[in-house]
Design a protein around this motif. Structure first.
Motif, mmCIF file in Angstrom:
data_model
loop_
_atom_site.group_PDB
_atom_site.id
_atom_site.type_symbol
_atom_site.label_atom_id
_atom_site.label_comp_id
_atom_site.label_asym_id
_atom_site.label_seq_id
_atom_site.Cartn_x
_atom_site.Cartn_y
_atom_site.Cartn_z
ATOM 1 N N MET A 1 27.325 26.740 -16.595
ATOM 2 C CA MET A 1 26.602 27.804 -16.456
ATOM 3 C C MET A 1 25.529 27.981 -17.143
ATOM 4 N N SER A 2 25.960 27.713 -18.917
ATOM 5 C CA SER A 2 24.909 28.165 -19.598
ATOM 6 C C SER A 2 23.854 27.308 -19.627
ATOM 7 N N VAL A 3 24.044 26.085 -19.300
ATOM 8 C CA VAL A 3 22.683 25.174 -19.120
ATOM 9 C C VAL A 3 21.806 25.390 -18.045
ATOM 10 N N GLY A 4 22.265 26.194 -17.183
ATOM 11 C CA GLY A 4 21.664 26.521 -15.776
ATOM 12 C C GLY A 4 20.797 27.857 -16.339
ATOM 13 N N LEU A 5 21.557 28.653 -17.078
ATOM 14 C CA LEU A 5 20.818 29.909 -17.729
ATOM 15 C C LEU A 5 19.873 29.525 -18.646
ATOM 16 N N GLY A 6 20.074 28.602 -19.567
ATOM 17 C CA GLY A 6 18.961 28.244 -20.509
ATOM 18 C C GLY A 6 17.850 27.578 -19.722
ATOM 19 N N ILE A 7 17.863 26.944 -18.657
ATOM 20 C CA ILE A 7 16.582 26.344 -17.708
ATOM 21 C C ILE A 7 16.187 27.496 -17.207
ATOM 22 N N PHE A 8 16.633 28.443 -16.666
ATOM 23 C CA PHE A 8 16.226 29.727 -16.076
ATOM 24 C C PHE A 8 15.308 30.461 -16.853
ATOM 25 N N LEU A 9 16.009 30.922 -18.158
ATOM 26 C CA LEU A 9 15.145 31.583 -19.094
ATOM 27 C C LEU A 9 14.066 30.912 -19.550
ATOM 28 N N PHE A 10 14.080 29.620 -19.724
ATOM 29 C CA PHE A 10 12.807 28.654 -20.269
ATOM 30 C C PHE A 10 11.802 28.915 -19.242
ATOM 31 N N VAL A 11 12.020 28.643 -17.957
ATOM 32 C CA VAL A 11 11.095 28.557 -16.855
ATOM 33 C C VAL A 11 10.471 30.081 -16.642
ATOM 34 N N VAL A 12 11.219 31.131 -16.667
ATOM 35 C CA VAL A 12 10.794 32.463 -16.869
ATOM 36 C C VAL A 12 9.836 32.619 -17.577
ATOM 37 N N GLY A 13 9.991 32.311 -19.079
ATOM 38 C CA GLY A 13 9.148 32.259 -20.230
ATOM 39 C C GLY A 13 8.047 31.757 -20.027
ATOM 40 N N ALA A 14 8.146 30.766 -19.471
ATOM 41 C CA ALA A 14 6.887 29.844 -19.412
ATOM 42 C C ALA A 14 5.907 30.234 -18.484
ATOM 43 N N VAL A 15 6.594 30.885 -17.276
ATOM 44 C CA VAL A 15 5.706 31.536 -16.237
ATOM 45 C C VAL A 15 4.881 32.729 -16.980
ATOM 46 N N LEU A 16 5.796 33.583 -17.884
ATOM 47 C CA LEU A 16 4.982 34.650 -18.373
ATOM 48 C C LEU A 16 3.935 34.371 -19.441
ATOM 49 N N VAL A 17 4.285 33.212 -20.090
ATOM 50 C CA VAL A 17 3.155 32.700 -21.033
ATOM 51 C C VAL A 17 1.734 31.931 -20.351
ATOM 52 N N TRP A 18 1.984 31.254 -19.481
ATOM 53 C CA TRP A 18 1.027 30.368 -18.878
ATOM 54 C C TRP A 18 0.527 30.713 -17.437
ATOM 55 N N ALA A 19 1.404 31.183 -16.722
ATOM 56 C CA ALA A 19 0.887 31.403 -15.289
ATOM 57 C C ALA A 19 0.848 33.034 -14.947
ATOM 58 N N LEU A 20 0.990 33.961 -15.880
ATOM 59 C CA LEU A 20 0.808 35.222 -15.315
ATOM 60 C C LEU A 20 -0.312 35.780 -16.231
ATOM 61 N N ASN A 21 -1.242 36.061 -15.898
ATOM 62 C CA ASN A 21 -2.770 36.793 -16.312
ATOM 63 C C ASN A 21 -2.672 38.509 -16.352
ATOM 64 N N VAL A 22 -1.541 39.067 -16.735
ATOM 65 C CA VAL A 22 -1.493 40.498 -16.194
ATOM 66 C C VAL A 22 -1.675 40.881 -17.701
ATOM 67 N N SER A 23 -2.421 41.983 -17.901
ATOM 68 C CA SER A 23 -2.526 42.746 -19.338
ATOM 69 C C SER A 23 -1.828 44.173 -19.011
ATOM 70 N N VAL A 24 -0.783 44.300 -20.125
ATOM 71 C CA VAL A 24 -0.082 45.331 -19.995
ATOM 72 C C VAL A 24 -0.194 46.178 -21.554
ATOM 73 N N THR A 25 -0.523 47.519 -21.582
ATOM 74 C CA THR A 25 -0.802 47.847 -22.885
ATOM 75 C C THR A 25 0.448 48.228 -23.891
ATOM 76 N N TRP A 26 1.501 48.283 -23.445
ATOM 77 C CA TRP A 26 2.847 48.631 -23.816
ATOM 78 C C TRP A 26 3.785 47.760 -24.291
ATOM 79 N N ILE A 27 3.416 46.383 -23.794
ATOM 80 C CA ILE A 27 4.106 44.989 -24.246
ATOM 81 C C ILE A 27 3.324 43.806 -23.893
ATOM 82 N N ASP A 28 3.450 43.066 -24.981
ATOM 83 C CA ASP A 28 2.903 41.667 -25.146
ATOM 84 C C ASP A 28 3.698 40.693 -24.173
ATOM 85 N N LEU A 29 3.477 40.410 -22.913
ATOM 86 C CA LEU A 29 3.918 39.315 -22.200
ATOM 87 C C LEU A 29 3.987 37.960 -22.675
#
Length: 83
Positions: A1-29
């Motif tokens: 289960m932890s291997v799958g959770l690690g992969i999931f968190l990595f993918v969500v983080g990669a989407v936030l860094v490279w695929a999402l172009n949203v600018s929010v003033t109160w948090i750095d995505l």
């Protein structure tokens, strides 16, 4: 289960860094994405370490007396504990 959770968190983080172009003033995505990617990689590695460390062998030696010849018979069993 932890291997799958690690992969999931990595993918969500990669989407936030490279695929999402949203600018929010109160948090750095991008920062949140990098934190999620590093946490996912760490959880993935820890999960692999625990998964490979879980197996250990157990040896059992039994000595019984043969009722016909009154000799001692020794039997050794080796099994793997998959808990």
């Amino acid at each position: 289960m932890s291997v799958g959770l690690g992969i999931f968190l990595f993918v969500v983080g990669a989407v936030l860094v490279w695929a999402l172009n949203v600018s929010v003033t109160w948090i750095d995505l991008d920062l949140v994405g990098y934190i999620l990617m590093s946490a996912g990689a760490l959880i993935f590695v820890i999960g692999l370490v625990f998964m490979f460390r879980r197996r250990k062998s157990i040896s059992t030696v039994r000595t019984i007396a043969d009722p016909e010849s009154s000799q001692q018979v020794t039997r050794k069993d080796t099994s793997i504990d998959d808990r």
